[in-house]
Design an enzyme around this catalytic site. Structure first.
Site, short mmCIF file in Angstrom:
data_model
loop_
_atom_site.label_atom_id
_atom_site.label_comp_id
_atom_site.label_asym_id
_atom_site.label_seq_id
_atom_site.Cartn_x
_atom_site.Cartn_y
_atom_site.Cartn_z
N SER A 1 0.25 -1.23 0.14
CA SER A 1 0.14 0.34 -0.21
C SER A 1 0.79 1.12 0.23
CB SER A 1 -0.76 -0.08 0.84
OG SER A 1 -1.94 -0.83 1.51
N HIS B 1 -1.21 -2.73 -7.45
CA HIS B 1 -1.31 -2.50 -5.79
C HIS B 1 -3.32 -2.88 -6.62
CE1 HIS B 1 -2.63 0.49 -2.83
NE2 HIS B 1 -2.83 -0.70 -2.65
N GLU C 1 -3.54 -0.12 -9.81
CA GLU C 1 -1.67 0.22 -9.72
C GLU C 1 -1.35 -0.42 -10.11
OE1 GLU C 1 -3.43 4.43 -6.75
OE2 GLU C 1 -1.82 2.85 -6.06
N ASN D 1 -3.82 6.24 -2.69
CA ASN D 1 -3.09 6.13 -1.24
C ASN D 1 -2.65 7.03 -0.23
OD1 ASN D 1 -4.31 3.84 -0.49
ND2 ASN D 1 -2.62 2.64 0.35
N1 CAA Z 1 -16.68 -10.13 -2.72
C1 CAA Z 1 -16.99 -10.43 -4.25
N2 CAA Z 1 -18.10 -9.04 -4.13
C2 CAA Z 1 -18.22 -8.11 -3.09
C3 CAA Z 1 -17.94 -8.62 -2.17
C4 CAA Z 1 -16.71 -9.17 -2.20
N3 CAA Z 1 -15.70 -9.06 -1.27
N4 CAA Z 1 -17.64 -6.87 -1.36
C5 CAA Z 1 -18.88 -6.04 -2.25
N5 CAA Z 1 -19.05 -6.95 -3.15
C6 CAA Z 1 -20.55 -6.63 -4.50
C7 CAA Z 1 -21.92 -7.48 -3.48
O1 CAA Z 1 -21.90 -8.49 -4.02
C8 CAA Z 1 -22.56 -6.20 -4.69
O2 CAA Z 1 -22.20 -6.77 -6.05
P1 CAA Z 1 -23.35 -6.39 -6.47
O3 CAA Z 1 -23.71 -4.90 -6.27
O4 CAA Z 1 -23.57 -6.10 -7.89
O5 CAA Z 1 -24.96 -6.68 -6.08
C9 CAA Z 1 -21.47 -5.54 -4.54
O6 CAA Z 1 -20.66 -5.52 -4.00
C10 CAA Z 1 -22.10 -3.94 -3.19
O7 CAA Z 1 -21.89 -4.67 -2.39
P2 CAA Z 1 -23.40 -4.32 -0.97
O8 CAA Z 1 -24.59 -4.29 -1.40
O9 CAA Z 1 -23.02 -5.85 -0.45
O10 CAA Z 1 -22.54 -4.07 -0.25
P3 CAA Z 1 -22.16 -2.08 -0.26
O11 CAA Z 1 -23.08 -1.24 -1.47
O12 CAA Z 1 -22.29 -1.18 0.89
O13 CAA Z 1 -20.62 -2.15 -1.21
C11 CAA Z 1 -18.38 -1.99 -1.21
C12 CAA Z 1 -19.54 -2.38 -0.35
C13 CAA Z 1 -18.35 -2.14 -2.24
C14 CAA Z 1 -17.21 -2.90 -0.72
C15 CAA Z 1 -18.34 -0.60 -1.11
O14 CAA Z 1 -19.26 -0.44 0.32
C16 CAA Z 1 -16.92 -0.03 -1.24
O15 CAA Z 1 -17.04 0.71 -3.09
N6 CAA Z 1 -16.61 0.67 -0.58
C17 CAA Z 1 -15.37 1.74 -0.66
C18 CAA Z 1 -14.38 0.58 -0.63
C19 CAA Z 1 -12.81 1.20 -0.86
O16 CAA Z 1 -13.38 1.67 -0.91
N7 CAA Z 1 -12.20 0.46 -1.06
C20 CAA Z 1 -10.28 1.06 -1.08
C21 CAA Z 1 -9.96 0.81 -0.22
S1 CAA Z 1 -7.99 1.63 0.04
C22 CAA Z 1 -7.43 0.10 -0.99
O17 CAA Z 1 -7.89 -1.10 -0.80
C23 CAA Z 1 -5.99 0.43 -1.22
C24 CAA Z 1 -5.05 0.42 -0.01
O18 CAA Z 1 -4.06 0.48 -0.15
C25 CAA Z 1 -5.27 -0.03 1.80
P1 NAD Z 2 -4.02 -9.36 6.12
O1 NAD Z 2 -3.42 -9.54 7.83
O2 NAD Z 2 -5.21 -9.71 5.75
O3 NAD Z 2 -2.86 -10.42 5.58
C1 NAD Z 2 -1.10 -10.84 5.44
C2 NAD Z 2 -1.33 -12.23 5.40
O4 NAD Z 2 0.38 -12.59 5.98
C3 NAD Z 2 -1.79 -12.76 6.56
O5 NAD Z 2 -2.80 -13.99 6.29
C4 NAD Z 2 -0.27 -13.50 7.20
O6 NAD Z 2 -0.15 -14.54 7.94
C5 NAD Z 2 0.51 -13.78 5.81
N1 NAD Z 2 1.94 -13.06 6.30
C6 NAD Z 2 2.74 -12.40 7.08
N2 NAD Z 2 3.73 -12.86 6.53
C7 NAD Z 2 4.28 -14.04 5.45
C8 NAD Z 2 5.15 -14.63 4.83
N3 NAD Z 2 5.82 -14.59 5.72
N4 NAD Z 2 4.66 -15.19 3.84
C9 NAD Z 2 3.68 -15.37 3.78
N5 NAD Z 2 2.72 -15.49 3.94
C10 NAD Z 2 2.77 -13.83 5.23
O7 NAD Z 2 -3.13 -8.02 5.03
P2 NAD Z 2 -4.15 -7.46 3.69
O8 NAD Z 2 -5.01 -6.83 4.33
O9 NAD Z 2 -4.81 -8.72 2.89
O10 NAD Z 2 -2.87 -6.93 3.25
C11 NAD Z 2 -1.93 -7.42 3.06
C12 NAD Z 2 -0.96 -6.37 1.90
O11 NAD Z 2 -1.85 -5.86 0.54
C13 NAD Z 2 0.03 -5.85 2.67
O12 NAD Z 2 0.84 -5.17 2.10
C14 NAD Z 2 -0.97 -4.20 2.51
O13 NAD Z 2 -0.86 -3.24 2.62
C15 NAD Z 2 -1.44 -4.37 1.00
N6 NAD Z 2 -3.03 -4.08 0.75
C16 NAD Z 2 -3.81 -4.00 2.19
C17 NAD Z 2 -4.62 -3.77 1.45
C18 NAD Z 2 -6.79 -3.20 2.64
O14 NAD Z 2 -7.14 -2.57 2.08
N7 NAD Z 2 -6.10 -4.16 3.27
C19 NAD Z 2 -5.36 -2.94 0.40
C20 NAD Z 2 -4.27 -2.70 -0.83
C21 NAD Z 2 -3.04 -3.23 -0.47
#
Ligand code: CAA
Ligand code: NAD
Length: 317
Positions: free
Chosen positions: A148, A171, A183, A221
Site C-alpha cells: 500500500s 496494487h 495501480e 493512497n
Molecule cells: N466479494 C465479492 N463481491 C463483493 C464483495 C466481496 N468481498 N464485497 C462486495 N461485493 C459486491 C456485492 O456482491 C455487491 O454486488 P452487486 O452490486 O452486483 O449486487 C456489491 O459488491 C455491493 O456490495 P453490498 O451491496 O454488499 O454493499 P455495498 O453497496 O455497501 O458495497 C463495497 C460494498 C463495494 C465494499 C462499498 O461499500 C465500497 O465500495 N466501499 C469503499 C471501498 C474502498 O474504498 N476500497 C478501497 C480501500 S483502500 C485500498 O484498498 C488500498 C490500500 O492500499 C489500503
Molecule cells: P492481512 O493481515 O489480511 O494478511 C496478510 C497475510 O500475510 C496473513 O495471512 C499473514 O499470515 C501472511 N503473511 C505474513 N507474513 C508472511 C510471509 N513471510 N510469508 C507468507 N505469508 C505471510 O493483510 P492484507 O490486508 O491482506 O494486506 C496485505 C498487503 O496488501 C499489505 O502490504 C497491505 O498494505 C496491502 N494492501 C492492503 C489493502 C487493504 O485494504 N487491507 C489494500 C491494498 C493493499
C-alpha cells in the site's frame, strides 16, 4: 501544460497509450499472503482461468484465506445463478479447483509466470521474502508487490539487476473481487515490456490499470490516507462521533463508506504501518504532520482492535 481530456474518452484510451504486448505467457500465478488482499487476488486470477498457488505461513492462515475466497465466490455465484443452487456450487468448486495452497514459498514460485506478494506491510519482511523467492522463481517471472505504501524500488533492493527489471508494483483495492482498479507501479529499473505485460494481464482479469511512478502512496493512497487521518483527528478533537462523521461523508459527499468504516475495512494495523512509515522516512513525506501518529489509532491497534478482520475496530462487527 494542462490539456483538457474529453469526458467521453474511454477510460483506457486516456493518458499514455497502453501496448497490449503478450500476456499470453502469464498463466501460472503465485500469490504470497492469503489474507484479505491475497485471497481476493487469488480468487480473481482463478476466476479468469489462471492456475493459482496461494502461500501463507501456516495451514491455519491458508484455511482462513480459502474461507474468504469461498464466501466471496458464493456471493458472486448467487448473482450469476440466482435460482440454481447446483450451478452456484459448481461455479464455486470449478474456480476453487484452480487454487492450490502451500506453506513453502520457494517451491510455490518455482514454476510461476507472475508472483504477487501480499504479506504484512513491513519493508524488511518483504525484502527478505523476495530475496528468498528470487533464488527459486524462473528468471523470466514477473515479481510484484501489492504494498500500500512502501517504495517498490526499496522492496526490490536486495535483488540483482535482472530481477529488478522484472519487478513492479501491482496494487489491488479492497474488496479485490469488487474494486475495478489496479495501480501498475513502474520503478526506474523496470523494463517497459514488463509494465506492458502487467497492464495487459490486469485487463485480462477484468480490471482497469492505472500506471504510475514509484512514489509514496502511488495515486489512491496518497489521496486517501490524509483523508482517513484527518477523520481520526476530527474524532480525537471531539468534533463529532465516528457514526456522525461516517454519515456526513456518505450522505454529504457521496462516499460508499464513511472514513471509519473504511479504516476498519482496510485494517487499522495496515493504516498504522503506512502512516508511521511515511512519517519516519517517506520520500517527500518525512515529518509531514498529516501522517504523525494518532493516539486513538495507536490505542486501538495495541488493543488488537484491527477492524473488520479482527471483529472490532472503531466499530464492533
Ligand atoms: N466479494 C465479492 N463481491 C463483493 C464483495 C466481496 N468481498 N464485497 C462486495 N461485493 C459486491 C456485492 O456482491 C455487491 O454486488 P452487486 O452490486 O452486483 O449486487 C456489491 O459488491 C455491493 O456490495 P453490498 O451491496 O454488499 O454493499 P455495498 O453497496 O455497501 O458495497 C463495497 C460494498 C463495494 C465494499 C462499498 O461499500 C465500497 O465500495 N466501499 C469503499 C471501498 C474502498 O474504498 N476500497 C478501497 C480501500 S483502500 C485500498 O484498498 C488500498 C490500500 O492500499 C489500503
Ligand atoms: P492481512 O493481515 O489480511 O494478511 C496478510 C497475510 O500475510 C496473513 O495471512 C499473514 O499470515 C501472511 N503473511 C505474513 N507474513 C508472511 C510471509 N513471510 N510469508 C507468507 N505469508 C505471510 O493483510 P492484507 O490486508 O491482506 O494486506 C496485505 C498487503 O496488501 C499489505 O502490504 C497491505 O498494505 C496491502 N494492501 C492492503 C489493502 C487493504 O485494504 N487491507 C489494500 C491494498 C493493499
Amino acid at each position: 501544460m494542462y490539456s483538457a481530456i474529453s469526458k467521453s474518452a474511454p477510460l483506457l484510451a486516456r493518458g499514455p497509450s497502453f501496448s497490449t504486448t503478450s500476456m499470453a505467457s502469464i498463466s501460472r500465478i503465485t500469490v504470497i499472503g492469503g489474507g484479505q488482499m491475497g485471497s481476493g487476488i487469488a480468487q480473481v486470477a482463478a476466476t479468469h482461468k489462471h492456475e493459482v498457488t496461494l502461500v501463507d505461513v501456516s495451514q491455519e492462515a491458508l484455511d482462513r484465506g480459502k474461507a474468504y475466497m469461498a464466501k466471496s465466490l458464493k456471493r458472486v455465484a448467487k448473482k450469476k445463478h440466482a435460482e440454481d443452487e447446483a450451478a452456484q456450487s459448481q461455479f464455486v468448486a470449478e474456480i476453487m479447483s484452480r487454487v492450490s495452497l502451500s506453506t513453502k514459498p520457494q517451491e510455490a514460485v518455482s514454476r510461476a509466470d507472475l508472483v504477487i506478494e501480499a504479506i504484512v506491510e513491513n519493508l524488511k519482511v518483504k525484502q527478505d521474502l523476495f530475496a528468498q523467492l528470487s533464488k527459486a522463481a524462473p528468471q523470466q517471472a514477473i515479481l510484484a508487490s501489492n504494498t500500500s505504501s512502501l517504495p517498490i524500488g526499496k522492496i526490490a533492493e536486495l535483488l540483482d539487476s535482472q530481477r529488478k527489471q522484472r519487478f513492479i508494483g501491482l496494487h489491488f483495492f479492497n474488496p479485490v473481487p469488487q474494486m475495478k482498479l489496479v495501480e501498475v507501479v513502474r520503478t526506474k529499473e523496470a523494463d517497459q515490456e514488463v509494465v506492458d505485460s502487467a497492464v495487459a494481464w490486469v485487463k485480462a482479469i477484468g480490471k482497469a490499470p492505472a500506471v504510475c511512478k514509484d512514489t509514496p502512496g502511488f495515486i489512491v493512497n496518497r489521496l486517501l490516507l490524509p483523508y482517513m487521518m484527518e477523520a481520526i483527528r476530527l474524532l480525537e478533537r471531539d468534533v463529532a462521533s465516528a457514526q456522525d462523521i461516517d454519515t456526513a461523508m456518505k450522505l454529504g459527499a457521496g462516499y460508499p463508506m464513511g472514513p471509519f468504516e473504511l479504516c476498519d475495512y482496510v485494517g487499522l494495523d495496515t493504516i498504522k504501518f503506512i502512516v508511521d512509515g511515511w512519517h519516519k522516512d517517506g520520500e517527500g513525506l518525512k515529518g509531514n504532520p498529516l501522517f504523525a501518529s494518532s493516539t486513538k489509532l495507536d490505542e486501538l491497534v495495541k488493543q488488537g482492535r484491527l477492524g473488520v478482520k479482527s471483529g472490532k475496530g472503531f466499530y464492533d462487527y
